[in-house]
Design a protein around this motif. Structure first.
Motif, PDB file in Angstrom:
ATOM      1  N   ILE A   1       0.883  -1.162   0.000  1.00 37.60           N
ATOM      2  CA  ILE A   1       0.000   0.000   0.000  1.00 37.60           C
ATOM      3  C   ILE A   1       0.920   1.211   0.000  1.00 37.60           C
ATOM      4  N   PHE A   2       1.234   1.676  -1.188  1.00 38.68           N
ATOM      5  CA  PHE A   2       2.307   2.651  -1.372  1.00 38.68           C
ATOM      6  C   PHE A   2       2.117   3.882  -0.501  1.00 38.68           C
ATOM      7  N   SER A   3       0.913   4.418  -0.463  1.00 38.46           N
ATOM      8  CA  SER A   3       0.682   5.684   0.244  1.00 38.46           C
ATOM      9  C   SER A   3       0.883   5.550   1.747  1.00 38.46           C
ATOM     10  N   PHE A   4       0.904   4.339   2.264  1.00 37.93           N
ATOM     11  CA  PHE A   4       1.069   4.114   3.698  1.00 37.93           C
ATOM     12  C   PHE A   4       2.534   3.930   4.089  1.00 37.93           C
ATOM     13  N   ASN A   5       3.425   3.974   3.109  1.00 39.32           N
ATOM     14  CA  ASN A   5       4.815   3.642   3.362  1.00 39.32           C
ATOM     15  C   ASN A   5       5.766   4.791   3.113  1.00 39.32           C
ATOM     16  N   GLU A   6       6.706   4.974   4.051  1.00 45.36           N
ATOM     17  CA  GLU A   6       7.869   5.769   3.712  1.00 45.36           C
ATOM     18  C   GLU A   6       8.606   5.069   2.573  1.00 45.36           C
ATOM     19  N   MET A   7       9.382   5.831   1.833  1.00 44.00           N
ATOM     20  CA  MET A   7      10.182   5.247   0.764  1.00 44.00           C
ATOM     21  C   MET A   7      11.583   5.851   0.820  1.00 44.00           C
ATOM     22  N   GLY A   8      12.532   5.120   0.265  1.00 42.34           N
ATOM     23  CA  GLY A   8      13.897   5.617   0.320  1.00 42.34           C
ATOM     24  C   GLY A   8      14.693   5.302  -0.922  1.00 42.34           C
ATOM     25  N   TRP A   9      15.678   6.139  -1.182  1.00 35.25           N
ATOM     26  CA  TRP A   9      16.686   5.885  -2.218  1.00 35.25           C
ATOM     27  C   TRP A   9      18.032   5.686  -1.527  1.00 35.25           C
ATOM     28  N   TYR A  10      18.739   4.676  -1.972  1.00 37.33           N
ATOM     29  CA  TYR A  10      20.057   4.350  -1.461  1.00 37.33           C
ATOM     30  C   TYR A  10      21.009   4.214  -2.643  1.00 37.33           C
ATOM     31  N   ARG A  11      22.285   4.177  -2.339  1.00 38.24           N
ATOM     32  CA  ARG A  11      23.255   3.948  -3.399  1.00 38.24           C
ATOM     33  C   ARG A  11      24.448   3.165  -2.862  1.00 38.24           C
ATOM     34  N   GLN A  12      25.093   2.465  -3.788  1.00 41.00           N
ATOM     35  CA  GLN A  12      26.283   1.705  -3.436  1.00 41.00           C
ATOM     36  C   GLN A  12      27.322   1.894  -4.528  1.00 41.00           C
ATOM     37  N   ALA A  13      28.421   2.520  -4.140  1.00 40.53           N
ATOM     38  CA  ALA A  13      29.534   2.728  -5.063  1.00 40.53           C
ATOM     39  C   ALA A  13      30.479   1.526  -4.984  1.00 40.53           C
ATOM     40  N   PRO A  14      31.275   1.301  -5.999  1.00 40.95           N
ATOM     41  CA  PRO A  14      32.218   0.176  -5.993  1.00 40.95           C
ATOM     42  C   PRO A  14      33.123   0.217  -4.771  1.00 40.95           C
ATOM     43  N   GLY A  15      33.199  -0.896  -4.068  1.00 36.58           N
ATOM     44  CA  GLY A  15      34.064  -0.990  -2.914  1.00 36.58           C
ATOM     45  C   GLY A  15      33.548  -0.313  -1.659  1.00 36.58           C
TER      46      GLY A  15
END
Length: 121
Positions: A28-42
């Motif tokens: 239920i998308f509207s009920f959820n926080e959402m996040g963006w993450y990233r992973q660089a090499p190493g």
């Protein structure tokens, strides 16, 4: 079944811009926080930005003033607008939804497969 599908990555010159999208299903998308993450090499995966159910954003210091997270609940989509991109922004970017409508960060969650962002000169 929860699915998160990221798109919008690519190669961009220093100073350029990209807009990432993440479409969510199975929650239920509207009920959820959402996040963006990233992973660089190493490097370990790190949080980039999160957005509350009401649209309140939080940003990592490294991206404040350059990145903007937003959401469209009607489209079950969270966005990451990235401007003034730098070499250090090169990474695989992942979308995350929390489990059981808890906080997206920290805590367990569902992850997309990621989208590659490469910044070059």
């Amino acid at each position: 079944q929860v699915q998160l599908v990221e798109s919008g990555g690519g190669k961009v010159q220093v100073g350029g811009s990209l807009r990432l999208s993440c479409v969510a299903s199975g929650i239920i998308f509207s009920f959820n926080e959402m996040g963006w993450y990233r992973q660089a090499p190493g490097k370990e995966r790190e949080v980039v930005a999160t957005i509350s159910t009401h649209g309140t954003p939080k940003y990592a210091d490294a991206v404040k003033g350059r990145f903007t997270i937003s959401r469209d609940n009607a489209k079950n989509t969270v966005y990451l607008e990235m401007n003034s991109l730098q070499f250090d922004d090169t990474a695989v970017y992942y979308c995350k939804a929390p489990r059981a409508m808890g906080p997206v960060d920290p805590g367990p969650g569902y992850w997309g497969r990621g989208t590659q962002v490469t910044v070059f000169s």
